[in-house]
Structure formats: structure tokens, C-alpha cells
Design an enzyme around this catalytic site. Structure first.
Site, PDB file in Angstrom:
ATOM      1  N   GLU A   1      -1.441 -13.612 -31.406  1.00  0.00           N
ATOM      2  CA  GLU A   1      -0.010 -13.529 -31.086  1.00  0.00           C
ATOM      3  C   GLU A   1       0.777 -14.714 -31.625  1.00  0.00           C
ATOM      4  O   GLU A   1       1.920 -14.939 -31.233  1.00  0.00           O
ATOM      5  CB  GLU A   1       0.202 -13.344 -29.578  1.00  0.00           C
TER       6      GLU A   1
ATOM      7  N   CYS B   1      -2.144  -4.829 -28.034  1.00  0.00           N
ATOM      8  CA  CYS B   1      -1.833  -4.682 -26.614  1.00  0.00           C
ATOM      9  C   CYS B   1      -0.374  -5.018 -26.314  1.00  0.00           C
ATOM     10  O   CYS B   1       0.049  -4.997 -25.171  1.00  0.00           O
ATOM     11  CB  CYS B   1      -2.782  -5.507 -25.743  1.00  0.00           C
TER      12      CYS B   1
ATOM     13  N   ASP C   1       4.612 -11.452 -28.341  1.00  0.00           N
ATOM     14  CA  ASP C   1       4.751 -12.857 -28.724  1.00  0.00           C
ATOM     15  C   ASP C   1       4.724 -13.031 -30.234  1.00  0.00           C
ATOM     16  O   ASP C   1       5.436 -13.876 -30.777  1.00  0.00           O
ATOM     17  CB  ASP C   1       3.631 -13.692 -28.075  1.00  0.00           C
TER      18      ASP C   1
ATOM     19  N   HIS D   1       0.811  -1.210   0.000  1.00  0.00           N
ATOM     20  CA  HIS D   1       0.000   0.000   0.000  1.00  0.00           C
ATOM     21  C   HIS D   1       0.846   1.263   0.000  1.00  0.00           C
ATOM     22  O   HIS D   1       0.449   2.277  -0.532  1.00  0.00           O
ATOM     23  CB  HIS D   1      -0.962  -0.010   1.183  1.00  0.00           C
TER      24      HIS D   1
HETATM   25  C1  PEP Z   1       2.038  -9.875 -26.106  1.00  0.00           C
HETATM   26  O1  PEP Z   1       2.453 -11.015 -26.280  1.00  0.00           O
HETATM   27  O2  PEP Z   1       2.223  -8.928 -26.901  1.00  0.00           O
HETATM   28  C2  PEP Z   1       1.254  -9.550 -24.900  1.00  0.00           C
HETATM   29  C3  PEP Z   1       0.672  -8.383 -24.757  1.00  0.00           C
HETATM   30  O3  PEP Z   1       1.188 -10.485 -23.915  1.00  0.00           O
HETATM   31  P1  PEP Z   1       2.409 -10.822 -22.911  1.00  0.00           P
HETATM   32  O4  PEP Z   1       3.448  -9.758 -23.104  1.00  0.00           O
HETATM   33  O5  PEP Z   1       1.819 -10.827 -21.552  1.00  0.00           O
HETATM   34  O6  PEP Z   1       2.833 -12.166 -23.375  1.00  0.00           O
HETATM   35 MG    MG Z   2       1.696 -12.667 -25.161  1.00  0.00          MG
END
Ligand code: PEP
Ligand code: MG
Length: 542
Positions: free
Chosen positions: A431, A502, A455, A189
Site C-alpha cells: 500500500e 483488499c 492507501d 447483539h
Molecule cells: C487499504 O489501504 O486499501 C486497506 C485495505 O487498508 P485500510 O483501508 O484499513 O487502510
Molecule cells: Mg491501508
């Protein structure tokens, strides 16, 4: 100059002088008493005072850092009312005829040991809270004042072994330029408080903080985790310049808060944040994220000694869902395996773990574990706008099988009258090269795609992302990756679903304009990158 290195948990650079926070004076002396009734009365009075202190701390915290962070003090207040805790203190006083301070200390030791041995991560975290409330009562009983920062003091860098949230909150933050602790975790915290107060903080120095440092000039780099005591002129100059640049960037970015993420030609883009735990929620909100595009749920498993129960997971997902209000929260089902190994999963050693049992493969093999997580996510969907996302998909069949488990979980909840959102949407991460190539087929099965470029790059370019030796071959601008992304966006749009990114590439300022031209609908990036991405989007055309 002395240099310490720890974990940076709150960004920023703080100049000032070392101020050692000493919990001393709390040494408890065991004393025999003559009148147990009187001593219990004294305990009850101290407990009432502690309750009043916690109430005012709760209001102070609500004003200074918000309702969610203030909750810790209402938890403490509730703990003070715990029947078992109070009975234990009173029994020790009455049976052993000893002073209340010793009885509280003994009770604190028993309860914190009990909590820390529990399997549930939430309960384990309560061990520190029992110690915190007990210290408060002992301090009141022994008439000790909390160590207050003197009137004339300013620009202090607080050095402590560890800081309880209440200790951090009680300090006058206008006099503090940084926090440094030798223990603590980034999810603690205190770290969360430092982040919400935007005070640079470095924790986990794993070195004793000597008293001789008290009063010495120092500078804390909350970006790198390095703390310099008696810094050289070069260090001061370097960090002054770094601070100037970062402050300027922050000011510029702050102007973008609450502005729409829209291209020059008026296309609205979803701009979400990636988080690893509910502790990152504050940073996401602070940086004006419009949703959570990737909640890496596996951290819940990584932080736990055993499988986190449905309730523990539900609480974490619910906190995030509620914290984001009606904004979308995409919870990725656990991505265990590869670099994220967990002993209690009992997975056999593999020659090539990145290509082995990982993520959805484990989930479909261990449906019981998968279903527990899905039930927790579904239950949290009753408290916000939640979506499910499946990682590491390579085939349509995997989605169909995952949907079966989701349906089973839904049926169970329905039968037990447990609320959840029937309309919860389902997306997948793109991915793997296989998912790219059949994205037209996969798009028909889901509500959205999120491209995991981290990935995707490793599998597309045949470079283990963990292997430093091949890091130079992972070229995010490689045509193969860019074409894959374009293909996925096209196939997603043909099927009428939205497509986002992402992975780390989503925050690449050079690439964002190109992704926008391809028609990307969403970016999900680290909270600290949200405003930078907004800046680039607002200057680009789609
Ligand atoms: C990715 O593979 O781009 C992703 C966002 O997942 P992680 O980095 O958690 O594997
Ligand atoms: Mg990933």
C-alpha cells in the site's frame, strides 16, 4: 412527516406501523418481608424458571439464527448460576429483610457497575447481560408477562430505547418489518441478530421515542439509517422503488451462493471478505465469503479504553477462526495511527499523521504491544486456518524485524506448551509506492501480497484520503495505480506467491475484468459486495 436519523446496522427497507416496545411494568417496589427463608425459596423458584426459559431460548436461537449467535443464552444461563451473584441476592434478602425483586435489582446495579468499570472489553459487555438476566428474574417474580405482539398484528416496526438480545429473540419475527432503537451499538447483539435475520435496523437515534408515535405508519431505510414516521407520498414511492430494485438484486445475487468464483475460461479466484470485528462474521458467512482476506484488528484497540489484553484479542481472533472453519482468515496486525488515533497509545501530535507513526512503524517501535498481538494471533491459529498480514510496509528490513518478533512469540508459546500452528503463513499489504517498486524483493520474504488500494491511491497520487477537498483527485482508474497493481502481480507471481486486492478497488465492477487479465488471484471486499464480485468474475475472462 417526522424524520429520524441513526446508524444503519442491518440493510433493507421496512414498511409498517410503529409499535413501541415498552419495558414498563418492571418498576420494582421495595417491600419488607417477614420470612427470609420463604423469600429465598421464592427467588430460587424464579431462578429455576429463568433457567428453563433461557434453555428454550437457546434452542430457538440455534434453530433460527445458528449456534454461534445462540451462545449468548448459554452465557446468560451460566451467569444465573454464578455463586457471587446468588449469594449477593440471598444476603440482601436475609440481612435487609426485603423482597427478592429489590434484592435482585440491587445486585444487578452493583454487578453491572462493576463490569462496566472493568478494563477488559469482554467483561464490560457483560454489564448489559447482568441487567438482562436480572430483568428476567424480576419479571418472573412479579408475575409480569413479556410484552407480546398481539395476534392480529403484522408489519410492525419495533421502536425501543434499547433491546436486549433475548427480547429481540422472543418476538415473533414474522410480524416485524424493522427495528429502531434510540441507543445501542452496531456491535450489539441486537444489531447482529437483526443482520442475521435480515430485518432492517437503525440504531442510535439519540432521541427520545415518544409514545405518541405508537401505531403511526412509518418506513425504515436500513441502507441510509433514516426513519420516516407518517411518510409523504413521495417518500413512500421513492422507497418502494428502492426496495423493489434492491430485492431484485438480492434475489439475483442469492442464486450465486455456493457457486464457484471462476472466470469463463475456468480460472478459480479466491473471494474473501473484509471484516472489522467478530460481529461481521455472520455477514461474511451469509454472503458466502470463501475466507477472510482482511480482519482489521485495530478496531479491537479502537473499541477499548486501554490496550486489549492477549486473552481478549485471542478470544476475538479465535471466534473468527472457528467461525470460518477450515477457510483462511487473514488477520492484519494493528494499523493504528493516521486517522485511527488512540489516546492510550500516547502518540505525539503530528503535522502530517498519514505520513507519520503508523501501523508497522509503531509495532516495531513498541515491540511489547506487537508481541502481545502476535501471541494472540498465533494462539488463535490452533483453532482454524489463520494467517498474519503486516500493513504499511516500505522495506524488506521491516519484514525481517517483524519476523524476529513472530519467532520470539512462537518460542515463548512453545516453551509454555501453548498450541499454535507452526505453518502459519505471513503476508504483507502493498500500500505504499516503495513496496510496489521493490515488490520483487519483498515477494521473496512472504507467502502472499494483498494490495491496499485505499492507501496506495493516497500515497501514489499524493492525496490525503481524509481530505474531502482532494477526493476528486483520487482517481482509481489512474494509470499509475493500475500499472502499480500489474507490477506487483507480476513480481508476486515470479516469486511463486499469490496476490490479492483488499482495498475498495477490488469491488469496482469496471476494474475487476482488468485485474483478472493482469492475473489477480484474490479479491477481498466488504461482505455485502462478495456476491457482486462473484457475478462479475463469472462473466469475465482472465
Ligand atoms: C487499504 O489501504 O486499501 C486497506 C485495505 O487498508 P485500510 O483501508 O484499513 O487502510
Ligand atoms: Mg491501508
Amino acid at each position: 412527516m417526522i424524520t429520524f436519523s441513526g446508524k444503519p446496522v442491518s440493510a433493507g427497507i421496512g414498511f409498517g406501523k410503529v409499535w413501541i416496545y415498552d419495558k414498563g411494568g418492571m418498576a420494582v417496589k421495595r417491600r419488607h418481608i417477614a420470612d427470609a427463608e420463604e423469600e429465598i425459596k421464592r427467588y430460587e423458584q424464579a431462578r429455576a424458571l429463568a433457567t428453563a426459559e433461557l434453555e428454550s431460548l437457546y434452542y430457538k436461537a440455534t434453530r433460527e439464527i445458528g449456534e454461534a449467535e445462540a451462545q449468548i443464552f448459554s452465557i446468560h444461563k451460566m451467569m444465573l448460576e454464578d455463586i457471587d451473584y446468588n449469594e449477593s441476592v440471598e444476603n440482601i434478602i436475609a440481612k435487609q429483610m426485603i423482597n427478592a425483586e429489590t434484592a435482585v435489582l440491587q445486585t444487578a446495579e452493583t454487578f453491572s457497575k462493576m463490569f462496566s468499570e472493568m478494563e477488559d472489553a469482554y467483561m464490560q459487555a457483560r454489564a448489559a447481560d447482568v441487567v438482562d438476566i436480572s430483568d428476567r428474574i424480576i419479571r418472573i417474580l412479579s408475575g409480569e408477562a413479556t410484552q407480546n405482539i398481539g395476534d392480529g398484528e403484522k408489519n410492525l416496526i419495533i421502536f425501543a430505547e434499547d433491546l436486549a438480545p433475548s427480547e429481540t429473540l422472543q418476538m415473533d419475527k414474522t410480524k416485524i418489518t424493522a427495528f429502531v432503537t434510540s441507543r445501542g451499538s452496531s456491535a450489539s447483539h441486537t444489531a447482529i441478530l437483526a443482520r442475521s435475520l435480515s430485518i432492517p435496523a437503525v440504531i442510535g437515534l439519540h432521541r427520545e421515542i415518544g409514545k405518541e408515535l405508537d401505531g403511526k405508519p412509518a418506513v425504515v431505510d436500513g441502507y441510509t439509517g433514516v426513519v420516516y414516521v407518517e411518510p409523504t407520498r413521495e417518500v413512500i414511492e421513492e422507497l418502494t422503488e428502492k426496495k423493489r430494485k434492491k430485492d431484485m438484486q438480492k434475489e439475483l445475487l442469492a442464486e450465486l451462493k455456493s457457486k464457484p468464483t471462476e472466470t469463463l475460461d475456468g480460472r478459480k479466484i479466491r473471494l474473501y471478505a473484509n471484516i472489522g470485528s467478530s460481529g461481521d462474521l455472520g455477514a461474511a458467512v451469509l454472503n458466502d465469503a470463501e475466507g477472510i482476506g482482511l480482519f482489521r484488528s485495530e478496531f479491537l484497540y479502537l473499541e477499548s479504553k486501554d490496550f486489549p489484553s492477549e486473552d481478549v484479542q485471542f478470544e476475538a481472533y479465535k471466534t473468527v477462526a472457528e467461525g470460518m472453519g477450515d477457510k483462511l482468515v487473514i488477520i492484519r496486525t494493528m494499523d493504528i495511527g493516521a486517522d485511527k488515533k488512540i489516546d492510550y497509545f500516547g502518540l505525539p501530535e503530528e503535522e502530517n499523521p498519514a505520513m507519520g507513526m503508523r501501523a508497522i512503524r509503531i509495532c516495531l517501535d513498541r515491540r511489547d504491544i506487537f508481541k502481545t498481538q502476535l501471541r494472540a494471533i498465533l494462539r488463535a491459529s490452533a483453532f482454524g486456518n489463520v494467517a498474519i498480514m503486516l500493513p504499511m510496509i516500505v522495506s524488506r528490513d521491516e519484514i525481517i524485524r517483524a519476523k524476529e518478533v513472530i519467532s520470539e512469540a512462537k518460542e515463548e508459546l512453545l516453551a509454555a506448551n501453548i498450541p499454535f500452528s507452526q505453518e502459519i503463513s505471513l503476508g504483507i499489504m502493498i500500500e505504499t509506492p516503495a513496496a510496489v517498486m521493490i515488490s520483487d524483493i519483498l515477494a521473496k520474504e512472504v507467502d502472499f501480497f494483498s494490495i491496499g488500494t485505499n492507501d496506495l491511491s493516497q500515497y501514489m497520487l499524493a492525496c490525503d484520503r481524509q481530505n474531502e477537498k482532494v477526493a476528486e483527485f483520487i482517481d482509481p482508474h489512474h494509470e499509475a495505480i493500475l500499472r502499480s497493481i500489474e507490477m506487483v502481480i507480476e513480481n508476486g507471481h515470479k516469486a511463486g506467491i499469490w496476490v490479492g486486492i483488499c482495498g475498495e478497488m477490488g469491488a469496482d465492477e469496471m476494474l475487476i475484468p482488468r485485474f483478472l487479465k493482469m492475473g489477480i488471484d484474490e479479491f477481498s471486499v466488504a461482505p455485502s459486495q462478495v456476491l457482486t464480485v462473484r457475478k462479475v468474475v463469472r462473466k469475465s475472462r482472465s
